[in-house]
Design an enzyme around this catalytic site. Structure first.
Site, PDB file in Angstrom:
ATOM      1  N   CYS A   1      10.643 -30.079 -51.293  1.00 50.19           N
ATOM      2  CA  CYS A   1      11.085 -30.805 -52.348  1.00 50.19           C
ATOM      3  C   CYS A   1      11.463 -32.361 -51.844  1.00 50.19           C
ATOM      4  O   CYS A   1      12.286 -32.768 -50.642  1.00 50.19           O
ATOM      5  CB  CYS A   1      12.142 -30.834 -53.734  1.00 50.19           C
ATOM      6  SG  CYS A   1      12.679 -31.695 -54.892  1.00 50.19           S
TER       7      CYS A   1
ATOM      8  N   CYS B   1      15.006 -32.645 -52.887  1.00 47.21           N
ATOM      9  CA  CYS B   1      16.678 -31.793 -52.745  1.00 47.21           C
ATOM     10  C   CYS B   1      16.283 -31.424 -51.338  1.00 47.21           C
ATOM     11  O   CYS B   1      17.111 -30.744 -50.782  1.00 47.21           O
ATOM     12  CB  CYS B   1      17.270 -30.681 -53.153  1.00 47.21           C
ATOM     13  SG  CYS B   1      15.545 -29.442 -53.745  1.00 47.21           S
TER      14      CYS B   1
ATOM     15  N   CYS C   1      10.370 -27.977 -59.430  1.00 42.52           N
ATOM     16  CA  CYS C   1      11.563 -27.317 -58.300  1.00 42.52           C
ATOM     17  C   CYS C   1      12.511 -26.482 -58.628  1.00 42.52           C
ATOM     18  O   CYS C   1      13.488 -27.094 -59.824  1.00 42.52           O
ATOM     19  CB  CYS C   1      11.811 -28.524 -57.363  1.00 42.52           C
ATOM     20  SG  CYS C   1      13.474 -28.216 -55.818  1.00 42.52           S
TER      21      CYS C   1
ATOM     22  N   CYS D   1      16.767 -28.402 -58.286  1.00 43.33           N
ATOM     23  CA  CYS D   1      16.501 -29.471 -58.452  1.00 43.33           C
ATOM     24  C   CYS D   1      15.684 -29.923 -59.997  1.00 43.33           C
ATOM     25  O   CYS D   1      16.501 -30.869 -60.671  1.00 43.33           O
ATOM     26  CB  CYS D   1      16.573 -30.892 -57.439  1.00 43.33           C
ATOM     27  SG  CYS D   1      15.459 -31.267 -57.111  1.00 43.33           S
TER      28      CYS D   1
ATOM     29  N   CYS E   1      -1.666 -28.175 -58.188  1.00 46.01           N
ATOM     30  CA  CYS E   1      -1.785 -29.561 -57.936  1.00 46.01           C
ATOM     31  C   CYS E   1      -0.656 -30.902 -58.039  1.00 46.01           C
ATOM     32  O   CYS E   1      -0.249 -30.353 -59.380  1.00 46.01           O
ATOM     33  CB  CYS E   1      -2.451 -29.886 -59.454  1.00 46.01           C
ATOM     34  SG  CYS E   1      -3.220 -31.802 -58.968  1.00 46.01           S
TER      35      CYS E   1
END
Length: 131
Positions: A47, A50, A96, A99, A119
């Protein structure tokens, strides 16, 4: 897993304008413009907000859509899914789990063994090459 929470101003200071638009305002980058849509290197995708590990190159495939596509997350607990009814359609949004960054969407038209196509937006990811 402990949640990461920041103000809009903190996210905006940390991210590029495109990363901020995609991850914090549920944007979508244009097809075939993202940094990772055709990357074939071995490694992990984290991510961008984070650093949570989201996907690995082992599950990446060329979907022909112009976005990085994976048939499974690295760890199912690292992503969350929710119904997205924007743009006059119903899709499944992928976030995510740490976060709440918008990553992309998941569809039921992927390859075996899962039949899923995660995707993702390159702007929501950070690639870490395998050492």
């Amino acid at each position: 897993m402990e949640k990461v929470q920041k103000t809009e101003q903190e996210w905006e200071a940390q991210l590029t304008p495109e990363q901020f638009r995609v991850t914090r305002h549920h944007g979508t980058e244009r097809a075939f413009t993202g940094e990772y849509h055709d990357l074939k290197a071995a490694g992990t995708y984290q991510c961008v907000c984070c650093g949570t590990e989201l996907f690995t190159s082992d599950t990446k495939f060329d979907s022909g859509t112009g976005w990085p596509s994976f048939w499974a997350p690295a760890d199912k607990t690292h992503v969350e899914e929710k119904t997205d009814r924007s743009l006059f359609m119903v899709r499944t949004e992928v976030l995510c789990a740490v976060c709440d960054a918008h990553l992309g969407h998941v569809f039921n038209d992927g390859p075996k063994p899962t039949g899923l196509r995660y995707c993702m937006n390159s702007a929501a990811l950070k690639f870490v090459p395998k050492s």
